[in-house]
Enzyme design. Structure first.
Site, PDB file in Angstrom:
ATOM      1  N   GLN A  78      -3.660  -0.180   5.913  1.00  0.00           N
ATOM      2  CA  GLN A  78      -2.731   0.841   5.423  1.00  0.00           C
ATOM      3  C   GLN A  78      -2.164   0.455   4.055  1.00  0.00           C
ATOM      4  OE1 GLN A  78      -2.565  -0.709   8.426  1.00  0.00           O
ATOM      5  NE2 GLN A  78      -1.876   0.704  10.036  1.00  0.00           N
ATOM      6  N   GLN A 118      -7.009   3.800   3.180  1.00  0.00           N
ATOM      7  CA  GLN A 118      -6.332   4.227   4.397  1.00  0.00           C
ATOM      8  C   GLN A 118      -4.879   4.598   4.106  1.00  0.00           C
ATOM      9  OE1 GLN A 118      -6.680   1.478   7.682  1.00  0.00           O
ATOM     10  NE2 GLN A 118      -5.300   2.637   8.993  1.00  0.00           N
ATOM     11  N   ASP A 119      -4.444   5.751   4.660  1.00  0.00           N
ATOM     12  CA  ASP A 119      -3.049   6.202   4.533  1.00  0.00           C
ATOM     13  C   ASP A 119      -2.647   6.439   3.080  1.00  0.00           C
ATOM     14  OD1 ASP A 119      -3.077   5.829   7.238  1.00  0.00           O
ATOM     15  OD2 ASP A 119      -1.481   4.342   7.302  1.00  0.00           O
ATOM     16  N   ASP A 149      -7.208   8.377   8.167  1.00  0.00           N
ATOM     17  CA  ASP A 149      -5.880   9.025   8.232  1.00  0.00           C
ATOM     18  C   ASP A 149      -5.255   9.144   6.842  1.00  0.00           C
ATOM     19  OD1 ASP A 149      -6.349   8.794  10.983  1.00  0.00           O
ATOM     20  OD2 ASP A 149      -5.122   6.986  11.165  1.00  0.00           O
ATOM     21  N   ARG A 151      -6.947  13.746  13.722  1.00  0.00           N
ATOM     22  CA  ARG A 151      -6.606  13.268  15.054  1.00  0.00           C
ATOM     23  C   ARG A 151      -5.084  13.256  15.152  1.00  0.00           C
ATOM     24  NH1 ARG A 151      -7.828   6.708  15.179  1.00  0.00           N
ATOM     25  NH2 ARG A 151      -6.833   6.155  13.210  1.00  0.00           N
TER      26      ARG A 151
END
Length: 331
Positions: free
Chosen positions: A139, A161-162, A185, A241
């Protein structure tokens, strides 16, 4: 204080002469330039100089350059507008990541990794790149947005990520003609956000969204007329998700590349979330649009249902386009 930005030159004999574009040339309250020719050499210094809770707009022009700073726009800095000189060359960046340790030997965590925290209401950014340059280390957030009525026009959000964290549950955010990239994500959080005419670029493999929409909120993340592109392998990405049970995500009139999984959506290993999450599409296109193969707990909106997804309805009366297009607004 208003500063005129001189933005081109003409050749007269052997001399370079600065030329003002004249009537209609945009003027700004502050100018940030790394070479010292503006009011400030850092973006944070310009933010700190904005009067607290100012009711009028404060415009900050940021010249091309790489500004490596960990930025905070506090709640007291309202109605602030950033205007970059060039969307690809005006870069606000930092390289923190979740597992990096702070001075006390503690992990920063996802929130702590953010390159830019936006808490002030009515923030606008145009023509700017926001980046977390930590790389594929877990992250690593480029921007976390908590303030209400945030607008991003022709901006880029770079990371893995993120990447982008629309965090505030009561925050409404509008992204127009933006580029957002990442892996796992990379658009996540609980805000109500509309992405219109944006490019959503998928790298490696993963999930585009991880919404944490609050149960009482009618709308979460809405993508309208977007292009979902990527250099990821075929069938390597899900549309989303559910980070929290009531995740709400809709893709409308968007192009989906072949890297999108035919199933479309994932339940994050929690079948019970299939009963509460709202995942839907409307008139998408492209090789990644396979409605007959989507998970049975997602849906294709009817024309009547799709009509509810106007900016006015999604944002409970707020019309971000009016602020973008209003006379005298920062271009």
């Amino acid at each position: 204080m208003r500063r005129r930005v001189w933005n081109y030159v003409v050749l007269v004999g052997v001399c370079l002469v600065l030329v003002s574009p004249g009537k209609g040339q945009e003027q700004y309250d502050f100018v940030v330039s790394r070479d010292g020719t503006g009011d400030f050499t850092t973006v944070q210094a310009a933010i700190d100089s904005v009067p607290d809770f100012r009711k009028n707009e404060t415009t900050i022009f940021i010249t091309s350059g790489v500004y490596k700073e960990k930025l905070v726009l506090p709640t007291s800095k309202t109605n602030v507008t950033f205007i970059g000189e060039n969307a690809e060359k005006t870069i606000l960046t930092n390289d923190d990541y979740a597992s990096r340790e702070n001075i006390f030997g503690e992990e920063m965590g996802t929130t702590g990794s953010s390159s830019f925290f936006i808490f002030g209401d009515n923030f606008t950014a145009k023509n700017i790149t926001f980046r977390n340059s930590a790389g594929p280390v877990g992250q690593a957030v480029a921007v976390r947005v908590d303030g209400d009525r945030a607008i991003f026009v022709n901006c880029r959000f770079l990371g893995f990520q993120d990447t982008l964290y629309p965090h505030g549950d009561d925050s409404r955010q509008y992204y127009l003609n933006c580029y957002i990239e990442g892996t796992v994500d990379f658009i996540f959080g609980g805000s109500t956000a509309v992405f219109e005419e944006c490019v959503i670029h998928c790298k490696d493999h993963g999930y585009i969204t991880a919404a944490s929409t609050a149960e009482q909120e009618e709308f979460g993340f809405v993508f309208k007329q977007c292009r979902i592109t990527g250099d990821a392998p075929e069938d390597s990405f899900y549309l989303g998700r559910p980070w929290r049970p009531y995740a709400h995500v809709v893709f409308m009139n968007s192009y989906l590349g072949d890297h999108i999984q035919p199933a479309g959506w994932d339940n994050w290993g929690a079948p019970e979330k299939e009963k509460t999450a709202f995942y839907a599409e409307y008139k998408n296109s492209g090789p990644g649009f396979t409605p007959g193969q989507r998970v049975e707990w997602s849906r294709q909106l009817s024309e009547k249902e799709a009509k509810r997804y106007t900016l006015e309805n999604i944002f409970n009366g707020w019309q971000p386009r009016e602020r973008i297009e209003m006379p005298g607004s920062a271009k």
